[in-house]
Design a protein around this motif. Structure first.
Motif, PDB file in Angstrom:
ATOM      1  N   PRO A  24       0.815  -1.231   0.000  1.00  0.00           N
ATOM      2  CA  PRO A  24       0.000   0.000   0.000  1.00  0.00           C
ATOM      3  C   PRO A  24       0.842   1.271   0.000  1.00  0.00           C
ATOM      4  O   PRO A  24       0.549   2.214  -0.723  1.00  0.00           O
ATOM      5  CB  PRO A  24      -0.837  -0.130   1.275  1.00  0.00           C
ATOM      6  CG  PRO A  24      -0.848  -1.593   1.577  1.00  0.00           C
ATOM      7  CD  PRO A  24       0.458  -2.118   1.116  1.00  0.00           C
ATOM      8  N   ASN A  25       1.911   1.318   0.826  1.00  0.00           N
ATOM      9  CA  ASN A  25       2.744   2.511   0.918  1.00  0.00           C
ATOM     10  C   ASN A  25       4.203   2.079   0.869  1.00  0.00           C
ATOM     11  O   ASN A  25       4.770   1.624   1.874  1.00  0.00           O
ATOM     12  CB  ASN A  25       2.445   3.268   2.222  1.00  0.00           C
ATOM     13  CG  ASN A  25       3.074   4.654   2.211  1.00  0.00           C
ATOM     14  OD1 ASN A  25       4.196   4.846   1.754  1.00  0.00           O
ATOM     15  ND2 ASN A  25       2.325   5.623   2.726  1.00  0.00           N
ATOM     16  N   VAL A  26       4.785   2.197  -0.309  1.00  0.00           N
ATOM     17  CA  VAL A  26       6.145   1.704  -0.517  1.00  0.00           C
ATOM     18  C   VAL A  26       7.140   2.486   0.337  1.00  0.00           C
ATOM     19  O   VAL A  26       8.052   1.911   0.947  1.00  0.00           O
ATOM     20  CB  VAL A  26       6.525   1.789  -2.013  1.00  0.00           C
ATOM     21  CG1 VAL A  26       7.983   1.347  -2.211  1.00  0.00           C
ATOM     22  CG2 VAL A  26       5.596   0.939  -2.843  1.00  0.00           C
ATOM     23  N   ARG A  27       6.982   3.805   0.421  1.00  0.00           N
ATOM     24  CA  ARG A  27       7.942   4.619   1.195  1.00  0.00           C
ATOM     25  C   ARG A  27       7.933   4.225   2.663  1.00  0.00           C
ATOM     26  O   ARG A  27       8.991   4.113   3.295  1.00  0.00           O
ATOM     27  CB  ARG A  27       7.602   6.103   1.046  1.00  0.00           C
ATOM     28  CG  ARG A  27       7.893   6.662  -0.334  1.00  0.00           C
ATOM     29  CD  ARG A  27       7.678   8.161  -0.353  1.00  0.00           C
ATOM     30  NE  ARG A  27       8.006   8.723  -1.657  1.00  0.00           N
ATOM     31  CZ  ARG A  27       7.921  10.019  -1.952  1.00  0.00           C
ATOM     32  NH1 ARG A  27       7.522  10.890  -1.004  1.00  0.00           N
ATOM     33  NH2 ARG A  27       8.238  10.458  -3.160  1.00  0.00           N
ATOM     34  N   THR A  28       6.743   4.031   3.215  1.00  0.00           N
ATOM     35  CA  THR A  28       6.646   3.640   4.626  1.00  0.00           C
ATOM     36  C   THR A  28       7.270   2.262   4.828  1.00  0.00           C
ATOM     37  O   THR A  28       7.992   2.025   5.815  1.00  0.00           O
ATOM     38  CB  THR A  28       5.171   3.606   5.074  1.00  0.00           C
ATOM     39  OG1 THR A  28       4.604   4.896   4.876  1.00  0.00           O
ATOM     40  CG2 THR A  28       5.060   3.214   6.531  1.00  0.00           C
ATOM     41  N   ALA A  29       7.009   1.316   3.901  1.00  0.00           N
ATOM     42  CA  ALA A  29       7.563  -0.031   4.013  1.00  0.00           C
ATOM     43  C   ALA A  29       9.080  -0.002   3.944  1.00  0.00           C
ATOM     44  O   ALA A  29       9.768  -0.730   4.672  1.00  0.00           O
ATOM     45  CB  ALA A  29       6.996  -0.924   2.912  1.00  0.00           C
ATOM     46  N   PRO A  54      -9.139  -7.072   3.872  1.00  0.00           N
ATOM     47  CA  PRO A  54      -8.480  -5.758   3.760  1.00  0.00           C
ATOM     48  C   PRO A  54      -6.970  -5.840   3.643  1.00  0.00           C
ATOM     49  O   PRO A  54      -6.355  -4.991   2.990  1.00  0.00           O
ATOM     50  CB  PRO A  54      -8.897  -5.044   5.059  1.00  0.00           C
ATOM     51  CG  PRO A  54     -10.161  -5.726   5.475  1.00  0.00           C
ATOM     52  CD  PRO A  54     -10.026  -7.154   5.047  1.00  0.00           C
ATOM     53  N   ASP A  55      -6.353  -6.833   4.268  1.00  0.00           N
ATOM     54  CA  ASP A  55      -4.891  -6.932   4.218  1.00  0.00           C
ATOM     55  C   ASP A  55      -4.391  -7.344   2.846  1.00  0.00           C
ATOM     56  O   ASP A  55      -3.194  -7.222   2.559  1.00  0.00           O
ATOM     57  CB  ASP A  55      -4.389  -7.947   5.257  1.00  0.00           C
ATOM     58  CG  ASP A  55      -4.583  -7.440   6.675  1.00  0.00           C
ATOM     59  OD1 ASP A  55      -4.799  -6.217   6.844  1.00  0.00           O
ATOM     60  OD2 ASP A  55      -4.532  -8.268   7.607  1.00  0.00           O
ATOM     61  N   HIS A  56      -5.274  -7.864   1.980  1.00  0.00           N
ATOM     62  CA  HIS A  56      -4.829  -8.402   0.698  1.00  0.00           C
ATOM     63  C   HIS A  56      -5.569  -7.776  -0.474  1.00  0.00           C
ATOM     64  O   HIS A  56      -5.677  -8.386  -1.540  1.00  0.00           O
ATOM     65  CB  HIS A  56      -5.026  -9.917   0.679  1.00  0.00           C
ATOM     66  CG  HIS A  56      -4.457 -10.628   1.862  1.00  0.00           C
ATOM     67  ND1 HIS A  56      -3.122 -10.581   2.190  1.00  0.00           N
ATOM     68  CD2 HIS A  56      -5.056 -11.391   2.821  1.00  0.00           C
ATOM     69  CE1 HIS A  56      -2.906 -11.279   3.292  1.00  0.00           C
ATOM     70  NE2 HIS A  56      -4.068 -11.775   3.693  1.00  0.00           N
ATOM     71  N   LEU A  57      -6.053  -6.563  -0.296  1.00  0.00           N
ATOM     72  CA  LEU A  57      -6.793  -5.927  -1.375  1.00  0.00           C
ATOM     73  C   LEU A  57      -5.908  -5.575  -2.560  1.00  0.00           C
ATOM     74  O   LEU A  57      -6.388  -5.407  -3.677  1.00  0.00           O
ATOM     75  CB  LEU A  57      -7.470  -4.645  -0.856  1.00  0.00           C
ATOM     76  CG  LEU A  57      -8.643  -4.850   0.114  1.00  0.00           C
ATOM     77  CD1 LEU A  57      -9.187  -3.503   0.577  1.00  0.00           C
ATOM     78  CD2 LEU A  57      -9.748  -5.671  -0.539  1.00  0.00           C
ATOM     79  N   GLU A  58      -4.587  -5.474  -2.317  1.00  0.00           N
ATOM     80  CA  GLU A  58      -3.691  -5.095  -3.396  1.00  0.00           C
ATOM     81  C   GLU A  58      -3.278  -6.289  -4.266  1.00  0.00           C
ATOM     82  O   GLU A  58      -2.567  -6.119  -5.249  1.00  0.00           O
ATOM     83  CB  GLU A  58      -2.427  -4.438  -2.811  1.00  0.00           C
ATOM     84  CG  GLU A  58      -2.702  -3.230  -1.935  1.00  0.00           C
ATOM     85  CD  GLU A  58      -3.421  -2.128  -2.694  1.00  0.00           C
ATOM     86  OE1 GLU A  58      -3.195  -2.013  -3.918  1.00  0.00           O
ATOM     87  OE2 GLU A  58      -4.198  -1.387  -2.072  1.00  0.00           O
TER      88      GLU A  58
END
Length: 946
Positions: free
Chosen positions: A418-423, A596-600
């Protein structure tokens, strides 16, 4: 002039033999072979590396050739030894080009040799595929060269990121060789480490051809020892010969710095070199425990394909495979696919065109959708001919390389995050070049089977009691698992043990449940069944958690197999024995269902790490079927076919050929079944296996029954008829046949279709009773026919008289009637029930001598001795008369002479009577004796003592 019969027979047999073996002879003859060159070090300092390459390639190619090759053409390996020397490698490449027959090249093993050989392959337009060369210069700028493994550029950056972001190392020193492999890798690593803020205080380099190499290695170790902790962790990029010397020096000096090797030092052969040292013998792993190494494949993470490769490799070579063997095996697979799909002709005149087509096909494998799946992962190439292969970090323990507790797994698509920068900031995801990787926990997993019982083949279920344990790093909950093949939900039992050692946690549990078996349908062709236990984590997907085999905590498969047998894990009363055991990790897909954890997830499914253990079992019985070596079945099939064709050769007695034919048909059944099953297995059409096995199961009942009936006819009925000179009734023949076929039908139903005979017999008994009531008369005739055949008051061929019926000859005794051919040329059918109760006169019993009486009336003036002699000679002159008698008696008006003749054929009594009367009349007339009358006695009696 016609050739002799023996010559004709030899010519026919030779023709049949060639016809039967033509496919084998053509295949073995080498016509139309497809040549692949394999070049690697088979001598010199890295000969063990070359051995692994050759064995990996040969393992795959041999399997292809056993399956028919490529469109019937055999793949031939032309092996070249480059000695791990650059000049020799260039010469071998020129030799390959000069031979002008290799469609492609698999090699070289080292980067230096690959770069030298690559110039030749580029010049002569020969596609080449290196299994293990990692220097970026091998493929860059050479469109005819491809590689199977990751390159140094990616490996160097990967290891730098791993040491910085997993090990948290702030400064790292480097030791490397001067060869292209180590020098290039060290250069990339140092640059990547500095970009990550890692300080590199020392970089030590040595020359592999330096005469003072040992002294130079000691100097490096001395400097490292003096630097101590200031040197930080140590990254080593070199080949096994110097690596062995360097590690020995490091451990003997007591160096405690963290050691990380490049992929060149991850092979089992490298670890075995230490076993000759006393410290290593006393404590296995003394020299390498705690050190880390990069690898393309570590077999504790082996999935089902890898497991099959490992098993085949061990069976073929008696040793464990290493990463070089695995990459070489996959290289052979890629070349094989190119040969199949590129549309090559295989003709030497079209060699240049075929090479170009192979190169184009390899270059076209440019995306994951066109990848070739293999032991080392999915293979596809970028514009430089490099694959996108992963790196697995390994840790040495007890002279084994096991997966490190933390792995970096490539992110298939950034849309999953969901958020590459945060990861990236949280270091849940790490970037290496243009590729992104998950930081993944590894859970070392083991299972100990305690009890296996209630094995039900029909429902394909069994009951299992076992211990399961987990050893892991971090604060995850690996015991929160779901058993995938349980017949009903299985809960984890009580926790039996827990221990914390540093950052590693150990937990063990007791589990019991009923599980499904036999997910491998191809094992049934060997009469085996597979007892599986597989599970995955309920919540954490594979990017967060991987279950791997605890190679340190679990015993080897061979030891476990023996242990299961000796500890009676299987119930001895059920007659099962263990034929193999395996354990591996794999991937289990699960629908995301909008979580929700796998919506991507673009595919709508989530990958979970799956751990699986399988125990192969089979009945304790002697089996010939599907137990022959694969290499021999083609020849057995051809030989059996040739022998059967010999039965049609003129001059061969088919009846005497019966036993040979029966044995040959058995061999034909065994070989043809294996050929068919292997054919479908190699094409992964496993859904055809069970029907084929079912058909052959039926044939193995029907064909022996057919030959049994033939043998009974040939070796029982025919000799009895010849010995007794009487025909065996058709009733007996048919009864035996029907009885045998009934047994075959019951056997097929019971053992092939797994049906209970008791219920079948009960059902058939009710039906038989109903039918019996409807055909009572016929049943009486049938049992009367059986009684007649048992008591034998008459046999086929006997002349009999039943009640007041005319005399006749018995021609047949069927299920219902007895057939009599009467003397007035009529056929009379008498019900067996009537014949069994009637008064029967048998003219053939107690033997076959019939007596016919002829009365002659003479005047009493003739001497009796003279008349008797005349009549005796006259009757003996009749052909077929066995012996004669003459009786004399007085009458009121003269004398009566009764002449008796004894003959064998009752059907010719009138002919004998006629001939004997004429002979008597003629003889008396010649002697001047005038008969008062010749009278044939209208009765016939049996001679009481013939």
């Amino acid at each position: 002039m016609r050739p002799p019969i023996k010559t004709i027979r030899c010519m026919i047999l030779s023709t049949l033999f060639v016809a039967a073996f033509a496919p084998c002879l053509l295949f073995a003859g080498g016509r139309g072979d497809l040549h692949i060159a394999v070049v690697c070090p088979l001598s010199g300092r890295n000969a063990s590396n070359g051995k692994a390459v050759i064995q990996g390639v040969r393992l795959y190619v041999d399997a292809v050739n056993r399956g028919g090759g490529v469109d019937g053409k055999k793949i031939v390996l032309d092996v070249y030894d480059d000695g791990d020397d650059a000049d020799t490698a260039a010469k071998m490449a020129r030799d390959i080009a000069g031979a002008d027959r290799a469609l492609a090249v698999i090699g070289h093993e080292s980067s230096t040799c690959s770069m030298m050989g690559g110039e030749v392959y580029l010049q002569h337009r020969i596609p080449a595929l290196s299994p293990t060369s990692t220097d970026v210069r091998v493929t860059r700028g050479n469109p005819w060269y491809f590689r199977m493994t990751f390159n140094n550029e990616f490996q160097g950056r990967f290891l730098a990121n791993y040491m910085r972001k997993v090990f948290r190392q702030g400064h790292v020193s480097v030791i490397h060789e001067d060869l292209a492999y180590g020098a290039n890798l060290a250069e990339v690593f140092v640059g990547a480490a500095k970009n990550l803020g890692v300080r590199v205080p020392h970089v030590w380099r040595y020359d592999v051809k330096d005469k003072g190499l040992d002294q130079r290695l000691e100097e490096i170790v001395d400097e490292l020892d003096r630097a101590g902790e200031k040197a930080g962790a140590v990254f080593i990029a070199l080949h096994p010969p110097e690596g062995f010397k360097l590690i020995t020096l490091l451990r003997d000096r007591g160096i405690e710095n963290r050691i990380v090797f490049a992929a060149g030092l991850s092979s089992p052969e490298f670890l075995r070199q230490f076993s000759r040292y006393p410290k290593e013998m006393e404590h296995p792993g003394y020299y390498t425990d705690g050190m880390y190494a990069a690898s393309g494949v570590i077999f504790d993470t082996a999935d089902e394909k890898d497991q099959a490769f490992m098993e085949a490799y061990r069976r073929a070579y008696g040793e464990e495979p290493n990463r070089r063997a695995a990459f070489s095996y996959d290289a052979a697979k890629v070349v094989h696919r190119a040969l199949e799909d590129a549309g090559i002709s295989g003709d030497l005149e079209e060699l240049a065109t075929d090479r170009h087509r192979i190169r184009q096909w390899l270059a076209s494998r440019d995306s994951s959708f066109k990848a070739i799946s293999g032991v080392t992962g999915r293979t596809y190439f970028n514009a430089d001919g490099d694959p996108s292969k992963p790196i697995t970090m390994g840790m040495f323990k007890n002279r084994r390389l096991v997966s490190a507790p933390i792995q970096l797994q490539e992110v298939p698509s950034l849309s999953e995050i969901p958020n590459v920068r945060t990861a990236l900031a949280d270091e849940r995801v790490i970037r290496v070049g243009g590729r992104y990787f998950y930081k993944t926990n590894v859970v070392y997993t083991g299972i100990q089977m305690d009890k296996i019982s209630e094995i039900d083949i029909r429902s394909q279920t069994y009951l299992a009691d076992f211990h399961v344990w987990f050893r892991y790093h971090g604060s995850i909950e690996p015991q929160d698992i779901e058993f995938l093949n349980a017949t009903e939900p299985v809960e984890m039992g009580a926790q039996l043990a827990e221990k914390q050692t540093g950052q590693m946690t150990y937990r063990m549990y007791k589990v019991q449940g009923r599980f499904m078996m036999d997910s491998y349908s191809d094992r049934r062709m060997y009469g085996e069944h597979v007892l599986n236990i597989s599970f995955r984590h309920r919540e954490l997907p594979r990017c967060n958690l991987i279950y791997v085999t605890d190679l340190l905590g679990m015993e080897p498969p061979e030891t476990l197999q023996e242990k299961i047998a000796t500890t009676r894990v299987l119930n001895p009363a059920e007659d099962w024995t263990v034929s193999g055991i395996y354990f591996f990790q794999g991937v289990s897909e699960k629908e995301s269902l909008g979580h929700p954890d796998h919506l991507e997830s673009q595919s709508g499914v989530v990958d979970y790490s799956k751990f699986k253990i399988g125990v192969r079992i089979k009945k304790q019985e002697l089996r010939l079927r599907r137990n022959l070596p694969p290499m021999s079945v083609n020849y057995l099939f051809g030989a059996s076919l040739a022998v059967l064709l010999c039965g049609f050769v003129p001059g061969i007695k088919r009846e005497s050929f019966l036993l040979v034919k029966a044995a040959t048909v058995a061999i034909l059944l065994v070989s043809s079944e294996i050929i068919l099953l292997q054919w479908f297995l190699e094409r992964h059409q496993t859904h055809h296996l069970q029907p084929i096995i079912r058909i052959f199961d039926i044939l193995w009942w029907g064909v022996p029954a057919f030959f049994l009936i033939r043998c009974i006819e040939r070796y029982i009925w025919t000799p009895l008829e010849q010995k007794t000179n009487r025909s065996i009734p058709n009733l007996v023949r048919r009864f035996v046949k029907i009885f045998i076929w009934m047994l075959v039908c019951f056997g097929i139903l019971a053992f092939v279709f797994d049906r209970k005979i008791t219920s079948l017999l009960a059902t058939s008994g009710v039906i038989t009773m109903i039918i019996g009531l409807a055909i009572q008369v016929n049943i009486a005739n049938i049992f009367s026919g059986i009684a007649i055949n048992l008591e034998r008051p008459f046999q086929i061929g006997d002349w009999i008289k039943i009640n007041d019926l005319s005399q006749g000859k018995v021609t047949d005794i069927t299920w219902r009637t007895t057939r009599i051919w009467t003397s007035d040329n009529n056929m009379v059918n008498i019900p067996n029930s009537m014949a069994s109760e009637a008064v029967i006169v048998n003219y053939n019993r107690p033997d076959e001598a019939f007596k016919i009486d002829i009365d002659v009336h003479l005047d009493a003036v003739h001497p009796p001795e003279q008349v008797e002699e005349i009549m005796r000679e006259a009757m003996l002159s009749v052909p077929g008369v066995r012996r004669v008698e003459v009786l004399f008696q007085f009458h009121d008006w003269g004398c009566i002479y009764t002449g008796s003749i004894f003959v064998r054929d009752y059907g010719e009594i009138q002919s004998f009577q006629h001939a004997a009367t004429k002979k008597i009349w003629a003889a008396l007339t010649r002697e001047g004796i005038e008969p008062m009358g010749l009278k044939y006695a209208p009765w016939m009696t049996k001679d009481p003592a013939p």
